[in-house]
Design an enzyme around this catalytic site. Sequence first.
Site, short mmCIF file in Angstrom:
data_model
loop_
_atom_site.label_atom_id
_atom_site.label_comp_id
_atom_site.label_asym_id
_atom_site.label_seq_id
_atom_site.Cartn_x
_atom_site.Cartn_y
_atom_site.Cartn_z
N PHE A 22 -32.92 -17.02 75.46
CA PHE A 22 -31.67 -16.35 75.11
C PHE A 22 -31.88 -14.84 75.23
CE2 PHE A 22 -28.57 -14.91 71.78
CZ PHE A 22 -27.44 -15.26 72.50
N ASP A 79 -37.55 -19.64 67.86
CA ASP A 79 -36.13 -19.41 67.59
C ASP A 79 -35.44 -20.76 67.54
OD1 ASP A 79 -33.35 -18.84 67.76
OD2 ASP A 79 -33.83 -16.87 68.60
N TYR A 95 -24.35 -19.90 62.14
CA TYR A 95 -22.96 -20.20 62.50
C TYR A 95 -22.80 -21.22 63.61
CZ TYR A 95 -23.99 -16.26 65.68
OH TYR A 95 -24.55 -15.41 66.59
N LYS A 96 -23.89 -21.76 64.10
CA LYS A 96 -23.78 -22.76 65.17
C LYS A 96 -23.73 -24.16 64.52
CE LYS A 96 -26.08 -19.62 68.40
NZ LYS A 96 -25.09 -19.42 69.48
N ARG A 113 -20.91 -26.02 79.53
CA ARG A 113 -21.76 -26.41 78.40
C ARG A 113 -20.94 -27.14 77.35
NH1 ARG A 113 -24.98 -21.89 74.79
NH2 ARG A 113 -22.86 -21.47 74.14
#
Lengths: 422, 422
Positions: A128, A197, A222-223, A381
């Site tokens: 990322f 991560d 928040y995912k 995705r």
Amino acid sequence: MTLQDCQARDAAHPLRALRELFQIPPGVIYLDGNSLGVLPKAAPARIAQVVEKEWGQGLIRSWNEAGWFTMPQRLGDKLGPWIGANAGEVVVTDSTAVTRYKERHAALTIARNWDAKRTTIVSERSNFPTDNYIAEGLARERGFALKLVRAEEIVASLDATTAVLMLTQVNYRTGAMHDMAALSQAAHAAGALAVWDLAHSAGAVEVKLNADGADFAVGCGYKYLNGGPGAPAFLWVHPRHQDQALQPLTGWYGHAAPFAFIPQYEPVKGISQYLCGTPPVISTAAFECGLDGFEASMPLGGMNALREKSLALTDLFIDLVETRCGAHGLSLITPREHKKRGSQICLNHPTHGYAIMQAMIARGVIGDYRKGDAQTPDIIRFGFAPLYIGFEDIWNAVEHLRAVMDEREYLRSEFNAVKAVT
Amino acid sequence: MTLQDCQARDAAHPLRALRELFQIPPGVIYLDGNSLGVLPKAAPARIAQVVEKEWGQGLIRSWNEAGWFTMPQRLGDKLGPWIGANAGEVVVTDSTAVTRYKERHAALTIARNWDAKRTTIVSERSNFPTDNYIAEGLARERGFALKLVRAEEIVASLDATTAVLMLTQVNYRTGAMHDMAALSQAAHAAGALAVWDLAHSAGAVEVKLNADGADFAVGCGYKYLNGGPGAPAFLWVHPRHQDQALQPLTGWYGHAAPFAFIPQYEPVKGISQYLCGTPPVISTAAFECGLDGFEASMPLGGMNALREKSLALTDLFIDLVETRCGAHGLSLITPREHKKRGSQICLNHPTHGYAIMQAMIARGVIGDYRKGDAQTPDIIRFGFAPLYIGFEDIWNAVEHLRAVMDEREYLRSEFNAVKAVT
């Protein structure tokens, strides 16, 4: 396999009742919980209580009386079981990017203290980007080199100059999952630290930080954890490292005596020294509701059961896409092998990925799109949060995809006008 | 001066209607808005909208459709007029402590780029401890020295080795206010940068960053600005400096192309490069309600009128304490001179400061207490937020103080049991 089969699977599934804990907008099939999780139904009332009662009535007294002061540790302890961490090893605080900085700064300090010749951070080129941005900045500032390699080159890249191996467990673009135990062991064998991560794995796959030999880990609220937009991040530091380095954001919240207001900084012992400033209380309270949704799954099998369902969902999605949309040039990017797959499925279309996703969103099937570059394909995705996504959702999503492809909806001009994508 | 006089002053005051915009709990006289401001009445509905509609229904789409993505800049522009900043010069993001780190790291980089012999950060020993903690960490990490002096020694301490003069405009313990223009000029005359902390001045006194020659400034959202518990901080950087240093928290939110996901970090131009990670959206929305409360005062004279009222309130408080509680050993710590006074009044009691404040809180008069050390006295602290505090509040608060002192309530055992103080 038919729609009715999928409905029957949902009806019989032991985790089915959990979906009722979350708000799914009517007409929406939400396959973007890997980017922003849905609203726990308990959150509005809890947030209203924090705002109207604790802030509005309790005011400053709520720091003690409503337990605001210890929220970072309380949420950390609630999260621990979902990532293989023990009580007192996790705090919830600051944004994910800020937390990455603190974590990696400390890991580099520890590695350098061990051996000043360890000057390299190894990571993946396809990590990322913010992970790499933060590492790039730290490397420049502190005299380290950031070495970005391909996934298959990681182990061979570790040597006596490696300070830290820094990886994201589940790749944000492809959904491919690393073997945390094997790579942590490889890092340790080379004398380096393993820094993970968990942005796309916490709440999505089984994470076993202690058992798998990780040294540091950061993740996103928040995912999959449904903590709300911009929820604070979490940080885990292995107890053997917690007191071995001074993290750079030395604010009052990590002080040994935060209310003594003494002029010198003295970190508190343990994970709390990674706290810095006052936490965003309202956003943190929302995150706690997300964690409570996970806690509700505990008697039904917890993360084991969620992972099993996630694999069944993604297996079904792959199968249906291949059998029902097979003629349309969509190719699977995500690994088929369970051990190598997170909870998302990524597809490539050689020419119209962006417009296909726009057409899907117009039909209420929300996933997202990530643009590729010369080395990597464009990606469509879809994330599958096993707490609230069901088999019927998969069937319907693929039927929409089939319609978009069969009817070439993606050629319509309104789906080809590119704007900001989140 | 009588209670009736105070009531009459309130009734006739042009700012009186603003009090109705805020929730003041029944039975409470809230003199701690310098620590956590009160709830704007508009906030619960706005927060519910963000939670239930924007998050619950809009989900990921709200990053664009509900304007989440540009909240840091939108709030910054709303705040600008209250601190003497122009549009495009302020962002709202991260905690105050984290924001201090970014700001000071950048200021030190700029100073060092100008002249590598500038290796000293000058500040006040009695500065808010986190200010000094963050500076102490940066100094150690980056090879600077932190020189802490008394207020009257500041100007003489500036010399050709000074990189940055770092001051808090209004002292958190004493309420004493620095002359921002004079001290910024002194810093510039010595070839140093002037870096200001506005934690106790934004929303409390007139701040003129551009006009007074400041270089950088950071401030707090949850004190006088009524942004809610743990509201994000704000950061102002003079336009001439914005593109002169790479701040260390190089996350995707400050990238020139945040959605391109390119591997290298490239800061966007301007103040937005000081953003790092995803902002805490719900807490940020609450802060916007606090700023809207200030906006409502604009047609009534804005910060000028608020400052005038604040001085009238603090003048009255000093006068009443001295005339009605004069025999009880309370002494005034805050300067009498208007130009040197923020919007808080601090008193010392040689033996029972803590217990006096506990007795006041038990009576519904909420201020706070700050413990001193060998050099500084214990402090009883009262903040006066002119948006919602009135003259009758002052009268009643002093009457409570008189009763606590006359009746020696502070000797009661329950007021002498020390616990965590925020």
